[in-house]
Design a protein around this motif. Structure first.
Motif, PDB file in Angstrom:
ATOM      1  N   PRO A  31     -20.692  22.606  14.924  1.00 13.86           N
ATOM      2  CA  PRO A  31     -20.776  22.063  13.567  1.00 13.86           C
ATOM      3  C   PRO A  31     -21.657  22.936  12.683  1.00 13.86           C
ATOM      4  O   PRO A  31     -22.724  23.380  13.107  1.00 13.86           O
ATOM      5  CB  PRO A  31     -21.388  20.662  13.767  1.00 13.86           C
ATOM      6  N   PRO A  32     -21.243  23.192  11.442  1.00 10.54           N
ATOM      7  CA  PRO A  32     -22.025  24.060  10.556  1.00 10.54           C
ATOM      8  C   PRO A  32     -23.284  23.388  10.008  1.00 10.54           C
ATOM      9  O   PRO A  32     -24.151  24.064   9.470  1.00 10.54           O
ATOM     10  CB  PRO A  32     -21.047  24.380   9.422  1.00 10.54           C
ATOM     11  N   ALA A  33     -23.382  22.073  10.149  1.00 10.03           N
ATOM     12  CA  ALA A  33     -24.568  21.327   9.709  1.00 10.03           C
ATOM     13  C   ALA A  33     -24.762  20.182  10.691  1.00 10.03           C
ATOM     14  O   ALA A  33     -24.222  20.215  11.802  1.00 10.03           O
ATOM     15  CB  ALA A  33     -24.390  20.841   8.280  1.00 10.03           C
ATOM     16  N   SER A  34     -25.519  19.172  10.296  1.00 14.42           N
ATOM     17  CA  SER A  34     -25.772  18.046  11.211  1.00 14.42           C
ATOM     18  C   SER A  34     -24.588  17.081  11.213  1.00 14.42           C
ATOM     19  O   SER A  34     -24.716  15.907  10.842  1.00 14.42           O
ATOM     20  CB  SER A  34     -27.060  17.330  10.794  1.00 14.42           C
ATOM     21  N   PHE A  35     -23.449  17.587  11.630  1.00 10.85           N
ATOM     22  CA  PHE A  35     -22.235  16.761  11.692  1.00 10.85           C
ATOM     23  C   PHE A  35     -22.232  16.014  13.022  1.00 10.85           C
ATOM     24  O   PHE A  35     -21.555  16.404  13.973  1.00 10.85           O
ATOM     25  CB  PHE A  35     -20.987  17.631  11.573  1.00 10.85           C
ATOM     26  N   ASN A  36     -22.998  14.928  13.095  1.00 10.52           N
ATOM     27  CA  ASN A  36     -23.222  14.295  14.394  1.00 10.52           C
ATOM     28  C   ASN A  36     -22.828  12.821  14.430  1.00 10.52           C
ATOM     29  O   ASN A  36     -23.294  12.079  15.287  1.00 10.52           O
ATOM     30  CB  ASN A  36     -24.686  14.459  14.805  1.00 10.52           C
ATOM     31  N   ASN A  37     -21.918  12.423  13.524  1.00 10.91           N
ATOM     32  CA  ASN A  37     -21.534  11.013  13.475  1.00 10.91           C
ATOM     33  C   ASN A  37     -20.021  10.865  13.658  1.00 10.91           C
ATOM     34  O   ASN A  37     -19.336  11.805  14.061  1.00 10.91           O
ATOM     35  CB  ASN A  37     -22.015  10.376  12.169  1.00 10.91           C
TER      36      ASN A  37
END
Length: 200
Positions: A31-37
């Motif tokens: 993921p390029p950012a905090s794509f954790n959902n």
């Protein structure tokens, strides 16, 4: 391999460093950012192509059951728990509940999978993970299964004599770098190959 990373803190840093270490020699999806959902994890998995060699998924939670649901989407076969602390207590209510929620990543791993734990975290030092996993405690302290020969601001010396140089100065960030380095080693990358990339 699909690496699932969770923890109260540190998961984005470990994810970013691991992706940087591996991207020099393998095609990595991360993921390029905090794509954790529930939106970010499927978006990461949707970027897999036939040439993808490693997938890194960051798994976050605000309430019970979310890690299990995200793990069912990502289907990790390598697990990383970075730290356990009082995060998202509005939904999880207690640190012990945070631990149980994060351990759902371990419960989702196939038998025989590596489970990398922060060996310096006092809660993870005492935890008993599910049976059948290859549990590896990684930390800067001497009690960890994998620990460096020495470390200081901007550098870590490995047991095999490699010097990892970095812009990281704090012990917290150095630990996150060390965890990512050890995960990359577990995935088959060579120490000398990785040492040349840590400075970036």
């Amino acid at each position: 391999p699909v690496v699932g990373i969770t923890g109260s803190v540190g998961k984005t840093t470990v994810k970013n460093v691991l992706a940087a270490l591996l991207s020099g020699s393998r095609e990595v999806v991360a993921p390029p950012a905090s794509f954790n959902n529930a939106i970010g994890v499927p978006a990461t998995i949707g970027r897999i192509t036939p040439t993808t060699e490693v997938v890194i998924a960051e798994l976050g939670t605000n309430a019970p059951g979310e890690i299990g649901a995200l793990a069912a989407i990502a289907r990790p076969n390598v697990g990383v728990l970075t730290a356990i602390g009082p995060a998202h207590l509005e939904g999880l209510l207690s640190v012990s509940a945070v631990l149980e929620e994060k351990l759902d990543l371990a419960r989702a791993l196939p038998v025989g999978s590596p489970l990398i734990l922060n060996g310096d975290d006092p809660i993870l030092q005492r935890v008993s993970p599910p049976a059948g996993l290859d549990v590896v405690r990684v930390g800067l302290g001497r009690n960890a299964d994998f620990h460096p020969r020495s470390f200081g601001p901007g550098e870590i010396w490995t047991d095999d004599g490699e010097r990892l140089t970095t812009q990281f100065q704090s012990e917290v960030l150095l630990r996150n770098l060390w965890i990512a380095f050890c995960v990359a080693r577990i995935l088959g990358a060579a120490s000398d190959e990785l040492a040349g990339r840590t400075a970036a």
